[in-house]
Design a protein around this motif. Structure first.
Motif, PDB file in Angstrom:
ATOM      1  N   ILE A 142      18.610   1.202  44.387  1.00  0.00           N
ATOM      2  CA  ILE A 142      18.454   2.644  44.179  1.00  0.00           C
ATOM      3  C   ILE A 142      17.262   2.926  43.264  1.00  0.00           C
ATOM      4  N   LYS A 143      17.087   2.102  42.267  1.00  0.00           N
ATOM      5  CA  LYS A 143      15.965   2.278  41.349  1.00  0.00           C
ATOM      6  C   LYS A 143      14.636   2.205  42.096  1.00  0.00           C
ATOM      7  N   ASN A 144      14.542   1.280  43.004  1.00  0.00           N
ATOM      8  CA  ASN A 144      13.301   1.146  43.776  1.00  0.00           C
ATOM      9  C   ASN A 144      13.080   2.355  44.686  1.00  0.00           C
ATOM     10  N   ARG A 145      14.164   2.926  45.216  1.00  0.00           N
ATOM     11  CA  ARG A 145      14.047   4.107  46.079  1.00  0.00           C
ATOM     12  C   ARG A 145      13.635   5.344  45.287  1.00  0.00           C
ATOM     13  N   ARG A 147      11.638   5.327  42.658  1.00  0.00           N
ATOM     14  CA  ARG A 147      10.343   5.121  42.006  1.00  0.00           C
ATOM     15  C   ARG A 147       9.288   6.132  42.481  1.00  0.00           C
ATOM     16  N   VAL A 148       9.414   6.583  43.721  1.00  0.00           N
ATOM     17  CA  VAL A 148       8.425   7.497  44.296  1.00  0.00           C
ATOM     18  C   VAL A 148       8.351   8.812  43.528  1.00  0.00           C
ATOM     19  N   TYR A 149       9.427   9.180  42.828  1.00  0.00           N
ATOM     20  CA  TYR A 149       9.450  10.458  42.118  1.00  0.00           C
ATOM     21  C   TYR A 149       8.648  10.449  40.821  1.00  0.00           C
ATOM     22  N   LEU A 172      13.633   3.907  35.028  1.00  0.00           N
ATOM     23  CA  LEU A 172      12.230   4.047  35.437  1.00  0.00           C
ATOM     24  C   LEU A 172      11.426   4.832  34.402  1.00  0.00           C
ATOM     25  N   LEU A 173      12.029   5.897  33.868  1.00  0.00           N
ATOM     26  CA  LEU A 173      11.330   6.693  32.857  1.00  0.00           C
ATOM     27  C   LEU A 173      11.052   5.861  31.606  1.00  0.00           C
ATOM     28  N   PHE A 298      10.238  14.210  51.799  1.00  0.00           N
ATOM     29  CA  PHE A 298      11.075  13.106  52.282  1.00  0.00           C
ATOM     30  C   PHE A 298      10.589  11.823  51.607  1.00  0.00           C
ATOM     31  N   PRO A 299      11.306  11.332  50.612  1.00  0.00           N
ATOM     32  CA  PRO A 299      10.801  10.216  49.796  1.00  0.00           C
ATOM     33  C   PRO A 299      10.507   8.937  50.569  1.00  0.00           C
ATOM     34  N   LEU A 300      11.218   8.720  51.666  1.00  0.00           N
ATOM     35  CA  LEU A 300      11.013   7.500  52.450  1.00  0.00           C
ATOM     36  C   LEU A 300      10.407   7.806  53.817  1.00  0.00           C
ATOM     37  N   GLY A 301       9.907   9.020  54.001  1.00  0.00           N
ATOM     38  CA  GLY A 301       9.371   9.424  55.289  1.00  0.00           C
ATOM     39  C   GLY A 301       7.947   8.939  55.521  1.00  0.00           C
TER      40      GLY A 301
END
Length: 328
Positions: A142-145, A147-149, A172-173, A298-301
């Motif tokens: 989940i942390k890796n998903r 990261r995009v933010y 992550l922060l 879409f974070p993974l789009g």
């Protein structure tokens, strides 16, 4: 009696032959005329046939080109249909993620859904954290998903993580030297985050935001939270977020994408979910609550809206507060 000489006789014969030849030539001319007319007609017909053959060749060539184009279009449509059918088939038969297999052998040897030994029972206050471990996925995953933010947060500080859960985004922060504050209403989640060293408050999202000074927060972030909120609480969080964000602050809320069949099947795995929120609804709610702008992300789009809208299991609405407090 005057006698005719040999010369005169030859001349007479020659004259008769000449007249005979002329008669034959006349008859021949009469015969040749119709032949010439027939040859002329045949020549005209030949040219007409050549013209029709040329037009037919052009028509055949055009038909072949049209047929090739139709065949290419039909092939493309069939391939697109097969791709769509495959996507829908995979979505319809998708199973919810589980950290541990939930299939065992029954007494008669047949496979069934269940478990044989209970190693994860805990106190009631830890039920939801354990439930999330089972169905949300490992923290590292989940942390890796999430990261995009980080690129959307940029240098907006502080960052408040509403419904911080196990603290993946707070991790992550912290790794990025960005001050983050976690807020969660579940004691088990708060305990877990504090054990990691994070600054986390046990509170309801709306109550926490209401207690903060206006224009004091750089970014309000939430992942898989707003679908848990009752309608009135969701409206309160949106209203308070717009007033508590600093000028040009960012509100980010990731949630389940109801346009995805597979995501909607898994939506009801979490019994604390209230209702799915369509991206069109999320954007409209942001507009009605005074945000300067809003976009669906879409974070993974792959960036293709028509594909991401139907295939991606989650989306985030990213809304920006007005640069001027007077405009809120």
């Amino acid at each position: 009696e005057k006698r005719v000489g040999p010369v005169e006789e030859e001349m007479a014969r020659t004259s008769r032959r000449h007249r005979e030849i002329e008669r034959h030539l006349g008859e021949l001319e009469k015969r040749v005329g119709p032949v010439e007319e027939e040859m002329a007609r045949t020549s005209r017909r030949h040219r007409e046939i050549e013209r029709h053959l040329g037009e037919l060749a052009t028509d055949v060539s055009g038909f072949q080109e049209t047929a090739r184009a139709h065949l290419a279009s039909l092939t493309s449509s069939v391939l697109a249909g097969e791709k769509t059918l495959d996507r829908h088939s995979r979505a319809l038969y998708a199973l919810p993620y589980t950290a541990k297999p939930l299939r065992v052998k029954a007494g008669d040897g047949r496979e069934c859904i269940g478990y044989d030994s209970n190693e994860d029972s805990g106190t009631p206050s830890e039920v939801y954290p354990s439930f999330e471990d089972s169905f949300r996925g490992p923290e590292a995953f989940i942390k890796n998903r999430l990261r995009v933010y980080l690129d959307l947060v940029e240098d907006r500080r502080p960052v408040v993580d509403i419904g911080c859960g196990r603290g993946e985004f707070l991790d992550l922060l912290a790794e990025s030297d960005m001050p983050g504050i976690g807020v969660d209403a579940d004691p088990g989640m708060v305990k877990r985050c504090r054990e990691k060293g994070h600054n986390v408050e046990l509170a309801d999202a709306a109550e926490y935001l209401a207690a903060q000074p206006d224009a004091s927060i750089g970014c309000i972030f939430s992942a898989q939270v707003i679908e848990h909120l009752p309608f009135d609480s969701l409206l309160a969080v949106l209203r308070l977020s717009n007033s508590k964000l600093a000028p040009n602050g960012v509100f980010i809320a990731e949630t389940v994408n109801p346009h995805s069949i597979a995501a909607m099947k898994s939506f009801w795995v979490d019994l604390s979910h209230q209702k799915p929120i369509f991206p069109e609804v999320a954007v409209t709610l942001c507009r009605l609550h005074g945000f300067e702008s809003a976009r669906v992300f879409f974070p993974l789009g792959n960036g293709n809206l028509e594909e991401d809208l139907w295939e991606q299991g989650e989306y985030a609405v990213v809304a920006r507060a007005s640069k001027s407090l007077a405009n809120r």
